[in-house]
Design an enzyme around this catalytic site. Structure first.
Site, mmCIF file in Angstrom:
data_model
loop_
_atom_site.group_PDB
_atom_site.id
_atom_site.type_symbol
_atom_site.label_atom_id
_atom_site.label_comp_id
_atom_site.label_asym_id
_atom_site.label_seq_id
_atom_site.Cartn_x
_atom_site.Cartn_y
_atom_site.Cartn_z
ATOM 1 C CB SER A 239 91.974 6.593 46.565
ATOM 2 O OG SER A 239 91.126 7.326 47.414
ATOM 3 N N GLY B 265 83.386 12.431 43.000
ATOM 4 C CA GLY B 265 84.370 13.502 42.825
ATOM 5 C C GLY B 265 85.607 13.044 42.086
ATOM 6 N NE ARG C 162 82.103 17.300 45.953
ATOM 7 C CZ ARG C 162 82.538 16.053 46.125
ATOM 8 N NH1 ARG C 162 81.800 15.031 45.692
ATOM 9 N NH2 ARG C 162 83.699 15.835 46.709
ATOM 10 C CB SER D 182 95.293 16.203 46.919
ATOM 11 O OG SER D 182 94.485 15.081 47.212
ATOM 12 C CG ASP E 46 87.314 11.695 52.913
ATOM 13 O OD1 ASP E 46 86.832 12.823 53.056
ATOM 14 O OD2 ASP E 46 87.539 11.182 51.800
ATOM 15 C CE LYS F 6 86.804 15.693 51.247
ATOM 16 N NZ LYS F 6 87.705 14.828 50.467
ATOM 17 N NE ARG G 122 81.863 13.593 53.605
ATOM 18 C CZ ARG G 122 82.635 12.803 52.877
ATOM 19 N NH1 ARG G 122 83.950 12.895 52.994
ATOM 20 N NH2 ARG G 122 82.105 11.934 52.040
ATOM 21 N NE ARG H 78 84.821 8.497 52.610
ATOM 22 C CZ ARG H 78 85.061 7.230 52.308
ATOM 23 N NH1 ARG H 78 84.680 6.278 53.146
ATOM 24 N NH2 ARG H 78 85.660 6.894 51.185
ATOM 25 C CE LYS I 104 79.990 9.580 46.253
ATOM 26 N NZ LYS I 104 81.432 9.607 46.124
#
Length: 428
Positions: free
Chosen positions: A27, A97, A125, A172, A316, A343, A347, A391, A416
């Site tokens: 991030s 994303g 998405r 967000s 996450d 996502k 998920r 994830r 990723k």
């Protein structure tokens, strides 16, 4: 990057005991690349994440004719003071994303035509909330198929500024994208959030990074943000360790009865995902915080306590916690995580499906999941479908530290964000 077989069986461990660093925050890395590209002068970014998501961002910036050089985990970015060098580009952002959302706002500052696309899942998405807000700020943006999902088309002539409303209920990242681009609008920008904002700590992270590069945001909580015209100033910037990656290692300590200290993440971090350590603490683990380290040790009595947890600020981490729940003393309910459905895969649905393969009872709600502890280990091998989602692969690998016969399908998807995850796990 490491290569992996099509399927990988996880080797159980009696107890993990380790001190180690984790890769740089994804991030923060991708936010720093965007802000550095918009800054005046040369920025040097240390300890950046080297993984598919950051490589997608670097490749896209280079396609836009920004100069980005990489030496190991240090990146040098030549900022262009808010200008977008290329007047046309077609960007393949794969399944990143952060890249497609941040770069949609970035190219809106330019002069020219831009197309932003990705994988088949990326085309599912939603991005319409971001496009609606950019339109209010004077951008000409839309989707190629008219369905509020990529491919995104931007016919850019700069951002005029003014007031815009952004829906807070999906991601967000839309607000973060607008905040980072806003200083280069021709007029001041006021952003109002409609509804309840998801993943609030990521907004704190964005504003803190903007401040580090010389631009302040005036805010009223998470409801209203004002950004005056300004210019980011180039600087040296060190990316701290990724709290999501740290979460897998803390959870490994919890499920094996061990201890892990992450050495490049501390109590002052703005990353909301660090709160997983405290959640594990409420389940009975011992947690120690210092300026640069976080240590998590399994409960002294060997009992992980279940309970109810709201993970809206760090959705996450829900997959990690759901797998830890297999080994708790009572059910674990994870609430307020609807946006997991948009996502890399759905998920929530994927979690419920794969957890049931272990023989446990799972309840999947619209925005929550309840995981009952395992009463007996599964009788044979459990092949976990990763859905190509990094994830999912990393979270379910934790079950294999405790249970024999856990096999991860398509383990290479961890590239990723954490390419050498399985080597790190094996070395704990």
């Amino acid at each position: 990057m490491l290569s992996y077989p099509d399927q990988l069986e996880i080797v159980p461990k009696r107890v993990v005991d380790a001190r180690r660093s984790v890769p740089g925050s994804k991030s923060l890395t991708n936010r720093a690349f965007v802000v550095a590209a918009l800054a005046t002068g040369r920025s040097v970014l240390h300890d950046v994440l080297i993984a598919e998501d950051s490589e997608v961002m670097i490749g896209a910036l280079r396609q836009l004719d920004f100069s980005v050089t990489l030496t190991g985990i240090t990146a040098t970015v030549e900022g262009r003071a808010g200008a977008i060098p290329a007047d046309a580009a077609t960007l393949d952002l794969r399944l990143s994303g952060t890249s497609i959302r941040f770069l949609t706002a970035l190219v809106a500052l330019g002069r020219g035509d831009y197309r932003l696309d990705g994988t088949a899942r990326m085309r599912e998405r939603p991005i319409g909330d971001l496009l609606a807000a950019l339109s209010e700020l004077g951008a000409s943006v839309g989707t190629e198929l008219g369905n509020d999902c990529p491919p995104v088309i931007v016919r850019a002539d700069g951002l005029g500024g003014g007031a815009a409303t952004i829906a807070g209920g999906r991601s967000s990242q839309y607000l973060s994208a607008l905040l980072m681009a806003a200083p280069y609008a021709r007029n001041p920008v006021t952003l109002r959030v409609e509804g309840v904002l998801q993943s609030k700590p990521f907004i704190d992270m964005t504003i803190e990074l903007m401040r580090d590069f010389g631009v302040d945001v005036v805010r009223e909580g998470y409801e209203r943000f004002e950004i005056a015209p300004g210019v980011y100033q180039a600087r040296e910037y060190a990316v701290e360790g990724d709290a999501m990656a740290a979460g897998y290692l803390w959870a490994a300590a919890a499920v094996t009865g061990g201890r892990v200290t992450v050495t490049n993440l501390g109590e002052g971090s703005s990353q909301g995902d660090k709160r997983l350590a405290d959640v594990l603490g409420s389940m009975g683990c011992s947690v120690g915080w210092s300026e640069h380290e976080v240590a998590v040790a399994a409960p002294a009595d060997g009992v992980l306590r279940g309970g109810r947890f709201d993970l809206n600020d760090m959705p996450d981490q829900a997959q990690t916690l759901a797998v830890v729940a297999l080994f708790a003393d009572r059910p674990v309910r994870i609430d307020n995580i609807w946006n997991l459905r948009i996502k890399e895969t759905d998920r929530l649905r994927a979690l419920a499906t794969e957890l049931r393969k272990f023989g446990t009872e799972v309840t999947e709600g619209d925005d929550y999941i309840v995981v009952n502890p395992l009463e007996t280990p599964p009788p044979g091998r459990v092949i976990v479908d990763s859905y190509g989602d990094h994830r999912m692969a990393m979270a379910f690998a934790l079950a294999g530290l405790r249970l024999p016969g856990v096999v991860i399908d398509n383990p290479a998807c961890v590239a990723k964000t954490f390419p050498d995850f399985f080597r790190v796990l094996a070395d704990l």
